[in-house]
Design an enzyme around this catalytic site. Structure first.
Site, short mmCIF file in Angstrom:
data_model
loop_
_atom_site.label_atom_id
_atom_site.label_comp_id
_atom_site.label_asym_id
_atom_site.label_seq_id
_atom_site.Cartn_x
_atom_site.Cartn_y
_atom_site.Cartn_z
N LYS A 106 20.16 -11.85 -5.52
CA LYS A 106 20.36 -10.33 -5.59
C LYS A 106 21.38 -10.07 -4.56
O LYS A 106 22.54 -10.09 -4.40
CB LYS A 106 19.19 -9.61 -5.82
CG LYS A 106 18.49 -9.66 -6.93
CD LYS A 106 17.59 -11.08 -7.08
CE LYS A 106 16.57 -10.76 -8.30
NZ LYS A 106 15.75 -12.15 -8.39
N TYR A 149 21.39 -35.31 3.25
CA TYR A 149 20.05 -34.97 2.92
C TYR A 149 19.58 -34.01 4.10
O TYR A 149 18.89 -33.19 3.51
CB TYR A 149 19.24 -36.12 2.73
CG TYR A 149 18.04 -35.98 1.92
CD1 TYR A 149 17.83 -36.18 0.76
CD2 TYR A 149 16.90 -35.70 2.86
CE1 TYR A 149 16.71 -35.66 0.20
CE2 TYR A 149 15.57 -35.44 2.13
CZ TYR A 149 15.27 -35.47 0.84
OH TYR A 149 14.28 -35.26 0.49
N PHE A 165 5.44 -7.17 -8.92
CA PHE A 165 6.58 -7.80 -9.57
C PHE A 165 5.90 -9.01 -10.09
O PHE A 165 5.16 -9.73 -9.78
CB PHE A 165 7.77 -8.11 -8.25
CG PHE A 165 8.86 -8.82 -9.36
CD1 PHE A 165 9.44 -7.78 -10.17
CD2 PHE A 165 9.21 -10.02 -9.28
CE1 PHE A 165 10.40 -8.45 -10.92
CE2 PHE A 165 10.08 -10.53 -10.25
CZ PHE A 165 10.76 -9.58 -10.92
N THR A 166 6.79 -9.55 -11.50
CA THR A 166 6.01 -10.56 -12.49
C THR A 166 5.79 -11.57 -11.67
O THR A 166 4.63 -12.26 -11.44
CB THR A 166 7.20 -10.58 -13.35
OG1 THR A 166 8.44 -10.92 -12.75
CG2 THR A 166 7.28 -9.37 -14.07
N ASP A 203 9.00 -8.55 0.55
CA ASP A 203 9.83 -8.87 -0.23
C ASP A 203 11.24 -8.33 -0.02
O ASP A 203 11.53 -7.18 -0.60
CB ASP A 203 9.55 -8.50 -1.80
CG ASP A 203 10.48 -9.20 -2.73
OD1 ASP A 203 11.35 -9.60 -2.54
OD2 ASP A 203 9.94 -9.35 -3.89
N PHE A 225 7.25 -12.31 -20.97
CA PHE A 225 8.37 -11.92 -21.23
C PHE A 225 9.61 -12.55 -21.52
O PHE A 225 10.37 -12.31 -22.22
CB PHE A 225 8.66 -10.58 -20.36
CG PHE A 225 8.82 -10.91 -19.02
CD1 PHE A 225 8.01 -11.08 -18.11
CD2 PHE A 225 10.36 -11.21 -18.31
CE1 PHE A 225 8.06 -11.69 -16.82
CE2 PHE A 225 10.41 -11.91 -17.13
CZ PHE A 225 9.36 -11.90 -16.19
N ARG A 270 11.06 -3.93 -19.09
CA ARG A 270 10.24 -3.67 -17.98
C ARG A 270 9.06 -2.82 -18.32
O ARG A 270 9.07 -1.53 -17.87
CB ARG A 270 10.95 -3.24 -16.89
CG ARG A 270 12.27 -3.94 -16.60
CD ARG A 270 11.81 -5.30 -15.54
NE ARG A 270 11.30 -6.35 -16.10
CZ ARG A 270 11.02 -7.61 -15.61
NH1 ARG A 270 11.67 -7.90 -14.43
NH2 ARG A 270 10.33 -8.48 -16.07
N1 PM9 Z 1 13.76 -10.71 -10.06
C1 PM9 Z 1 15.23 -9.80 -11.93
O1 PM9 Z 1 16.04 -9.79 -13.01
C2 PM9 Z 1 14.81 -12.07 -11.94
C3 PM9 Z 1 13.49 -12.81 -12.38
S1 PM9 Z 1 12.50 -11.70 -13.60
C4 PM9 Z 1 13.46 -11.46 -14.99
O2 PM9 Z 1 14.75 -8.73 -11.37
C5 PM9 Z 1 11.62 -9.45 -6.61
C6 PM9 Z 1 11.68 -8.16 -6.26
C7 PM9 Z 1 12.55 -9.70 -7.84
C8 PM9 Z 1 12.82 -11.13 -8.05
C9 PM9 Z 1 13.32 -11.69 -9.29
C10 PM9 Z 1 11.77 -12.23 -7.38
C11 PM9 Z 1 11.81 -13.63 -7.86
C12 PM9 Z 1 11.23 -11.79 -6.58
N2 PM9 Z 1 11.24 -10.58 -6.05
O3 PM9 Z 1 14.15 -14.93 -9.70
O4 PM9 Z 1 12.80 -16.47 -8.33
O5 PM9 Z 1 13.21 -8.93 -8.44
O6 PM9 Z 1 15.08 -15.76 -7.49
O7 PM9 Z 1 13.02 -14.13 -7.38
C13 PM9 Z 1 14.59 -11.17 -11.14
P1 PM9 Z 1 13.70 -15.53 -8.45
#
Ligand code: PM9
Length: 476
Positions: free
Chosen positions: A259, A73, A125-126, A216, A450, A383
């Site tokens: 990523k 843990y 970013f979303t 980011d 979306f 997008r």
């Molecule tokens: N990005 C992408 O597909 C997955 C979620 S939106 C469909 O591009 C940036 C630049 C991203 C991102 C996720 C996140 C969030 C933050 N910044 O998905 O929570 O491209 O791991 O990261 C997606 P998490």
């Protein structure tokens, strides 16, 4: 000796079968999914270019690392391996693991934002903007104008427009700006990089006003590759050196490890400030888990530690972006309107130029993504206006300049032949764009619409009028 071409720096040890479907099956599947590619079952998808997030193939070393998971843990050995990797390659002082990128965004936003603040950033970013807004801030776009123009060949379309940043500071005052949000390889602009010169200039401006910069770093390794390729003075530097230099201009970062870092789950928050890090460590136990696992299993942290080391290898990143550029070149050659130059993680189709007959309020990019699936089983992502959502103050739909369909390439997963099939499918639709029909909402969720929205075609019940679909060679 100069190599004339490149190949993937790996060979394939294990395969995962994928299934081709018939046009009838795909029409039924997309209708059942409310014409939203997020709501398709993955078993109904042939080539999955929805996202590069969490979809990478891990290496044999990463899989072996899973077996070394220390699932204590507290104080897992894998946390310390991850911390070593983050220190070495990103260079920040404090690491707080999170279950994925948005977990880090949540904590950062709660930590630094006060209601009424503004957060300037190089395009929204979303998930990032959603957390900024939930914490009471308003996001202000300060990206350069070229980013909004799919035809501009500017090599660094992710750059901050310094005059726009200065205007935000003059208008709102530094006290209302908790940080500048600086994104590498700007996702919504088509994976467009930021130059080192621009990062340095943003840093100098922010320092003068006592404003933090939060990076980011989700696709910072891909950004480092573009700096090496395109920016004078960097061609002889390693990806590792460039990555550290990028981070050195900033006060911390959020990162979706799903990523660049080549894993299926995970993320992290980094901070240089001791007091802020202490507060963040205190907050992470509320939302994610203890500060030495942050919602991750020990084995996940081990895979991240190994993945980070693999991500900065030049042969890896060259092949990864080379594959994206290969798909981009095939589409460009056929005259398909795409965002140029081709970015780091995908090829983005300009749906406004692809489908001039579909009005914006019928969501051309959403329609094109659905139609492409019906055409050939390739899953892409919208997008554009659906992703942009509604203005937080007025409730009106936001119609960004860019209305794009993203063909996102998972890392180390697909072959050149998959890219060829994808290009053929897009080109087949491009030759008969009038077969694609616009969409309207039947269900609109409140947050990040979306992901879960549902639609129906404005005419009839099909988003793609059939006729030539069977002609596409990949469809049996
Ligand atoms: N990005 C992408 O597909 C997955 C979620 S939106 C469909 O591009 C940036 C630049 C991203 C991102 C996720 C996140 C969030 C933050 N910044 O998905 O929570 O491209 O791991 O990261 C997606 P998490």
């Amino acid at each position: 000796m100069n190599r004339r071409s490149w190949a993937e720096p790996f060979k394939i040890k294990m395969v995962e079968p994928i299934r081709m479907t018939t046009p009838d099956e795909r029409e039924a599947a997309i209708a059942a999914a409310g014409f939203n590619t997020f709501l398709l079952r993955s078993e109904d998808v042939y080539i999955d270019l929805l996202t590069d997030s969490g979809t990478s193939a891990m290496s044999d070393r990463q899989w072996a690392g899973l077996m070394l998971g220390d699932e204590a843990y507290a104080g897992s050995a894998n946390y310390y391996h991850m911390e070593d990797a983050v220190h070495r390659y990103y260079g920040y002082k404090h690491l707080i693991p999170t279950h994925q990128g948005r977990g880090a965004e949540h904590i950062l936003s709660r930590l630094l934002i006060k209601p009424g603040d503004v957060v300037p950033g190089n395009m929204y970013f979303t998930t990032t903007r959603a957390h900024q807004e939930l914490a009471g801030a308003r996001f202000i776009d300060i990206i350069c104008d070229a980013a909004h123009d799919s035809t501009s060949l500017d090599p660094f379309k992710g750059n901050v427009d310094l005059a726009k940043l200065q205007t935000v500071i003059d208008r709102h005052g530094a006290a209302k700006i908790p940080y500048v949000a600086l994104q590498c390889c700007v996702n919504m602009a088509g994976g467009q990089p930021v130059s080192m010169a621009n990062i340095a200039a943003v840093s100098a401006l922010c320092k003068r006003h006592g404003i933090r910069i939060m990076l980011d770093a989700t696709r910072a390794v891909e950004n480092a590759y573009f700096i090496k390729q395109r920016e004078p003075g960097y061609s002889r530097k390693s990806i590792e050196e460039i990555l550290r230099e990028i981070c050195s201009y900033t006060d911390g970062c959020t990162n979706s490890a799903k990523k660049d870092c080549l894993v299926n789950i995970g993320g992290f928050l980094c901070l240089n400030d001791d007091e802020l890090a202490e507060e963040a460590r205190n907050m992470v136990v509320l939302f994610e888990g203890l500060h030495t696992y942050g919602g991750l299993a020990g084995r996940d942290m081990e895979a991240i530690a190994i993945g980070i080391g693999e991500s900065v290898q030049y042969d890896h990143i060259r092949a990864r972006i080379g594959q994206v550029e290969y798909l981009g070149a095939a589409l460009e050659k056929a005259g398909v309107p795409i965002v140029m130059p081709v970015g780091g993680h995908g090829v983005f189709i300009d749906a406004l130029r692809f489908l001039p007959h579909i009005p914006r309020d019928q969501f051309p990019a959403q329609s094109l993504a659905a139609a492409l699936y019906v055409e050939s089983g390739v899953r892409a992502m919208e997008r554009g206006a659906v992703s942009a959502g509604r203005n937080a103050d007025t409730g009106e739909n936001i119609f960004p300049k860019l209305e794009l369909v993203r063909l996102t390439i998972p890392r180390r997963v697909y072959t050149q032949a998959h890219m060829d099939v994808t290009a053929e499918s897009v080109i087949a639709l491009f030759e008969e764009p009038e077969r694609v029909v616009g969409l309207r909402f039947t269900y609109e969720p409140k947050y990040l619409r979306f992901f879960q929205a549902r639609f129906e075609p404005v005419k009839g019940d099909q988003v793609l009028r059939r006729g030539q679909a069977e002609r596409v060679p990949v469809v049996q």
